[in-house]
Scaffold this motif. Sequence first.
Motif, mmCIF file in Angstrom:
data_model
loop_
_atom_site.group_PDB
_atom_site.id
_atom_site.type_symbol
_atom_site.label_atom_id
_atom_site.label_comp_id
_atom_site.label_asym_id
_atom_site.label_seq_id
_atom_site.Cartn_x
_atom_site.Cartn_y
_atom_site.Cartn_z
ATOM 1 N N SER A 1 0.831 -1.207 0.000
ATOM 2 C CA SER A 1 0.000 0.000 0.000
ATOM 3 C C SER A 1 0.867 1.260 0.000
ATOM 4 O O SER A 1 0.489 2.272 -0.576
ATOM 5 N N ASP A 2 2.056 1.184 0.628
ATOM 6 C CA ASP A 2 2.963 2.327 0.563
ATOM 7 C C ASP A 2 3.383 2.580 -0.883
ATOM 8 O O ASP A 2 3.416 3.723 -1.360
ATOM 9 N N MET B 1 -6.977 6.739 -14.485
ATOM 10 C CA MET B 1 -5.633 7.260 -14.229
ATOM 11 C C MET B 1 -4.690 6.158 -13.768
ATOM 12 O O MET B 1 -3.482 6.358 -13.732
ATOM 13 N N ARG B 2 -5.221 5.028 -13.374
ATOM 14 C CA ARG B 2 -4.385 3.887 -13.037
ATOM 15 C C ARG B 2 -4.110 3.085 -14.306
ATOM 16 O O ARG B 2 -5.033 2.765 -15.051
ATOM 17 N N HIS C 1 -9.697 3.200 -11.836
ATOM 18 C CA HIS C 1 -9.873 4.546 -12.393
ATOM 19 C C HIS C 1 -8.978 4.634 -13.628
ATOM 20 O O HIS C 1 -7.904 4.043 -13.652
ATOM 21 N N ALA D 1 0.608 3.967 -2.893
ATOM 22 C CA ALA D 1 0.338 5.373 -2.576
ATOM 23 C C ALA D 1 1.280 6.303 -3.349
ATOM 24 O O ALA D 1 0.880 7.372 -3.785
ATOM 25 N N LEU D 2 2.522 5.853 -3.519
ATOM 26 C CA LEU D 2 3.471 6.678 -4.275
ATOM 27 C C LEU D 2 2.998 6.880 -5.711
ATOM 28 O O LEU D 2 3.230 7.923 -6.310
ATOM 29 N N MET D 3 2.356 5.861 -6.255
ATOM 30 C CA MET D 3 1.911 5.945 -7.645
ATOM 31 C C MET D 3 0.511 6.538 -7.747
ATOM 32 O O MET D 3 0.053 6.804 -8.842
ATOM 33 N N ASP D 4 -0.136 6.746 -6.606
ATOM 34 C CA ASP D 4 -1.441 7.397 -6.636
ATOM 35 C C ASP D 4 -1.337 8.887 -6.350
ATOM 36 O O ASP D 4 -2.344 9.571 -6.272
ATOM 37 N N PHE D 5 -0.145 9.370 -6.166
ATOM 38 C CA PHE D 5 0.050 10.812 -6.033
ATOM 39 C C PHE D 5 0.065 11.377 -7.456
ATOM 40 O O PHE D 5 1.078 11.370 -8.143
ATOM 41 N N THR D 6 -1.106 11.817 -7.894
ATOM 42 C CA THR D 6 -1.271 12.066 -9.328
ATOM 43 C C THR D 6 -0.440 13.227 -9.842
ATOM 44 O O THR D 6 -0.182 13.303 -11.037
#
Lengths: 1145, 451
Positions: free
Chosen positions: B38-39, B209-210, B207, B42-47
């Motif tokens: 999940s860490d 964006m992923r 989504h 999260a890094l890759m979900d910081f758009t």
Amino acid sequence: MFTIVVTVLISTTLSGQQMNQSNISLNVSNAPIDEVFSIIEKQTGCRFIYDGDILKKANKVNISVSDRPLNTVLQLLFSEEPFPYTLKKDMIIIGGSNASGTLIQQRKIKGVVLDKDDHSLIAGATIMLNGQIRAITNTYGEFDIAIYKQDSILTISSVGFETYKINMNALKSSDIQIFLDRKPATLDSVEVVSNGYMVIPKERSTGSFDFISQNLFQHQSGMDILSRLESIASGVVVDKATSTGGLMIRGLSTINGPKDPLIVVDNFPYDGDIANINPNDVESITILKDAAAASIWGAKAGNGVIVITTKKGKFNEAPKVSFNSFLQTSAEPDLSYIKQINTSDFIDVEKYLFNNGFYNSNINSPGVPVISPVVELLQKQKMGQISETEANNEIDALRGLDVRNQFEKYMYRRSFNQQYALSFQGGTDKLNWITSIGVDKQIGNLNEINNRNNIHFNVNYKPLQNLEIGACIYYTEYKTSTGRPGYGGVMTNNFQTMPYAQFTDRNGNPSPLYKQYAQGYKDTAGNGKLLDWNYYPLEDYKHNYGNNEVLDNTISLNIKYKLPIGVSASLLYQHERQKTDNKQLYDSQSYYARNLVNYYTQVNGNGSLSYPIPVGGILDHNTISMLSNDIRFQVNYDKNWHSSSLNLLTGYELRRQGTDNYRNRYYGYQTDIATVGNVNYTGSYPDYIDGNSVQVPMLDNINFSQTNFISYFANGAFTFLKKYVVSFSARRDASNLFGLNTNDEWNPFWSLGTTWKLSDEKFYHIGFLPYLNVKATYGYSGNIDPSMSAVTTIFYLPNNTFYNVPAARFDNIYNPDLRWETSRMTNFSVEFKTKNNVLNGTIEYYRKEGKDLFGYAPLDYTTGVGTSILKNAADMKGSGWDIRLIATPINQTLKWTITGNISNYQDKVTQNYLRDLDGYNYVAKDGNTLFGVPGNAVIGIYAYKWGGLDPDNGDPVGYLNGEKSKDYATITTSGTSVYDLKYYGSAQPTWFGSVINNFQYKRWELEWSILFKFGYYFHRSSINYYKLFNQWIGNSDFSKRWQKPGDEKTTDVPSMVYPEPQARSDFYAGSEALVDKGDHIRLKYVNLLYRLPLKKKRFIDFYINGADLGIIWKANHNGIDPDYNLGLFSVKPAPTYTFGIRFNY
Amino acid sequence: MKSNFLLLVFLFFLLFASCSKYLAEKSSSQLVIPQSLSDLQALMDFTSSTDASDPSALAISSDEYYLSDNDFSALSSDYDKRKYEWDSSNLFEPATGDWYNCYKLVYIANTVISDIGNIKEEPGNSADWENVAGQAYFYRGKSFYNIASIWCKSFDSSTMKTDLGIPLRLNPDFNTPSVRSTLGETYKQLLTDLKQSAVYLPVTPIHPMRPSKGASYGMLARIYLFMRDYPDALKYADSALAINNNLIDMNTLDSSKAYPIPQFNTETIYYSSISIPAILNISRAKIDTAIYNLFESGDLRKELFFRRNADGTFGFRGNYTASLSLFGGIPVDEMLLIHSEATLRLGNISDALADLNRLLKSRWKSSVPYSSITSTDSKTILSKILLERRKELLMRGLWWQDVKRLNKEGYNISLHRLHMGQTIILQPDAKQFVLPIPEDIIQLTGMQQND
């Protein structure tokens, strides 16, 4: 002090016993009788009391006795004399009423001894008559003595004070008050300095301390503590010239690490905001400057330590009340200091740009960015909506306006500060206490308000002979609220306000200022369905206010137990909770809220409106609560021999500090009913203006942080023959901060020091210097930057706004080689005092070496971790002199004291591992960049070489590869290496200090302090065409620009061209043409005090103080005060005047 | 009293006994050493680092738009002006820009790829594990390609061993020096990464964006087309279209909206955007009338794509971002065009025509009868397809790459600008088609500049 008092008491008791038993040996022939009296007085301790006239009748004495009792000797002596005697206790009264009728003239004198500085009562002072101890003052500073006519000189002395002598013949009253001068702080042999762990007699200290007494400290007035130090302390400079500056003790110890000194209040580092502390509660300040003084604070002491000691009660002290109150005011600042472009020039520039089509894309943009009133008129003329004459008339009417007048008229006002401080203190032999209340009210130049209330309570109790328990509560309530916008605070978007902006219409009603979007658009947008989109500078601040409230409670306890063998153990505990509550409210009338609501307004198919951001106010609420707990266990060992002593201290402490931060934004906030609206953060909406897909800004955030420290420390000193002192200090720290490798978790810091009291040596024969003491210290302190890391860490952010999942970014990058910075310091000092103390002083020389300093090394950003990386990038060396001289040229009824603090500081980079040598990184554009070239100052001033102006067109000319060039793009990027730049020198003063003159005459005292800073350079700002065109920031140098061939002989200001390449502006801004010398002298404060004595030992001091009185001399000829040169918008404060009353009784 | 005191001392020692735990406590709730899936996710979900990292240099350099002389002069960025003028040096502002953004994404990907090696893939976490790993490989491959598209020559298998590639950074250690690979090595790596990502990624992302399987296939199709490897381009376009074959019926769009095409629309297989500098702002960048005139009157795009300015010029508003930002993701229309072209080049005329007509029909006004393109001449059809690429894929940063690849095939396309009263021409063989690497990077690394 205690020991001395005890000794005196014992010796007086002894003399009483001796009297009855002591026998006398005398062998005189034809001697005057008073000589014989004095021999007897010496051998017995008793005293002869007589009227001087009576001795005229006396016969010469011939007597020879050996080891005879006093009575016998007296009978023998007076058998030959024409007058009788009476022996009463230890007094031999000659003549006497019953004998000759010439009654002994005896007067009863009642006196009280006070500290001249703060009028505190001095207990235990010794009262001597003609060299004989007659009395000791009681706990109320009082004494009673009987004096006789022959007693001519009354001498009062007390430890730590100058001895005071009165000729009794001059004494008319029988009720006297005696004020003792404190001995000068720096050289006072019994003066004590505190390093936060212990209180050391100055004599025993080897390190470099600067002690600031309450007396000197209170000659400046205001709410805060630290700003006063610059003009009174030695080696302290406030760097206002660089944007990264601040208060520095002995210059820099780090390049990119934290630069603030550690602030210790009483025993522990102060975690709250130092502004919480009321200056009236400060007893003294000790500044720890060298390694020996500071290394006990270990990793945090690299930048020096400021130890603030608050007031405490004293045992055996009479109850005392002190009161201080002042009213302070300063006029509105002089805005003419701001080098704003002439309005007419600005309008001409707008016309020129308009004719070049510069505004076309803005005028035609669907984003309708703001255009200025002049451009709007020009556009109307172009479109044929108004005639050329109309346009010109309207434009010319603006030429005479100046927005600075608007600010002066509507925004700035006179500031008023009030301060009230009341304290009570007292003590018995078992208990002492102090309690104080402080109230500060400050209304600033912009109507911003600072209110602070303090309550301080401290009690110490000795339930047993060896046990002392102390408790302290310090409560602060600090509220601030924002006021009106100042110059630079009224923005039209990303732009500065145009110089012809007006805040009112012709009738004086608030008028809208063109802001953010084109006014023509605002006037028609929504056909009246939207909220008013205008911005009224004179109204807006009323709807747009910030409140900050800080509550701080500090509670401390300490228990000290003394064991008979010289060991004492103490346990100290401190608990501090600071709660900050910050509210920024943009109410429904504020531009901020109206603009956001409008911007997000959605027009539905049927023409109705919906509001993704609800109509109403916006409230940003941020609460930060800080909790710190410190506990320290400490053992002291003190052993005294005849003339030597050993003092050891060791212990450890735990420190835990946590911060909880909650940030919330509420949309649709209704002030009166305190309700909030709903928003959808993940939805996207087309904005009202040009339909871009946007999301509602989300500002909610929560963060908890926790730092833990464990430290061990030890400190010791050995004093030998009262002349030689050797000291050491060591400390290790560990913390839970990320990335400190296990090896670095425990980081040792240590120091050694020695003192030699040269003037006590037998071979010392320098008559004019009766006191000479030399010291030397060596040691390490460190600098810890919590942000440094040896592991990769990431930082969680609020959820991703598109699909509502956690998001994180990199916080620190795996950086295994990172080490703590260390600072090594060597200090030599000489303390001296001339005969009669006309001049005394301290001369200190120090060297310091910073190793492994953090630096942001430019990084190949192909690596993806950014353009620079924190590395142990550089080493530096610094050295300097701190000289403090106190001279008393006149010490009569008029007393004149001059205190001079002169410091020299120079540093240079010795190693720099940064491989980036690009010149532009070193050239100041807006502030100063911290970079180092080996051999040059750590913060240096560099500039592009200047080839003058091109005589043909006024272009600035630079150098590229040694040749004159106008390839600005290359000069300001890769074409100039740091070695191609001109290096001037330090950006920080290399010589600085203060001179304080103090005059005391009877009830009057006058003091002023002059501050000087020499030997440094700064970049001044000038016209920057790029900023003028794009940000409306104009400098008055515009009027000096090159306009025709020949101008280059008289000016360095380049011509205006269009288009202006940004690099051309950058080149000029960083060029030699704009470097000035920073040297200047300023009058920091003047203080005048009148002391009104009242009956019953009470006094009132009335004082008037003027601060920030302005520059007396400066090296630059451009009208710039180098302390107020941060950008074009530095507003220079007007002088501050204070009227105050202070009394103690 | 004394015993109380001793008790206090005792308590103090007790506190001290838990020292190691005390030092191990986390210093900030939000600060984490990345360890879990999940860490890394999260890094890759910081758009802001993953979405807006698509480079703008090729869109700026393209001649799909122009600036008036006044607007050009009024621009503040000298660097973008030089890109516009096809200068051959100082095109990139130091320490920022496309190079920075693309490699930042590479670093995130490398961190994930390196850290995920420490996490065991187990039945319980397998889906997440593969998703995270797949995203990282996708981002790395995509970034490498974006970088190569700006700073390298068009791929050519005959010179790939000597043509300069990009620095292939494959681990997060910033101490590793950056060295340029050959173009062959560059493409080998980026294709490997993207193919790996296609294996791992899920078909349906939470989504657009992923990244997803469709995103990987689409990216591969795009790259193979620019590599002129038509069989592979066809294969991956086919795979992408197998996942998403939806087209927007442009008749359903509301042309009164400022940006009529919605964000995250049905054609978006993968969403990312090019954050545009001032030079590309709709208030300045004007679409060449010649391009506007390519759209026929029955074509909905003629209205939906363009904003008519007061002075008769046109701005582009056909972004799949529903905002000023240009679209850089993987859409169905592009896939369809790749599919059409590759099919045609492999000899299948009817399929190519079917693709083309299907696309065009969805763009055609329902009130105007659509007449299908029919031809049997593959050259004619190819030129129709290429024309449609120009129109449909306008302002997506792809035209420059089309010019580069087509010139490899002898199309001899030169770029033209009317600028300050002069026509500047970028000849087909001009070296400026390969942009110079930022000068500060050359200085910092000593790597070889493009010549």
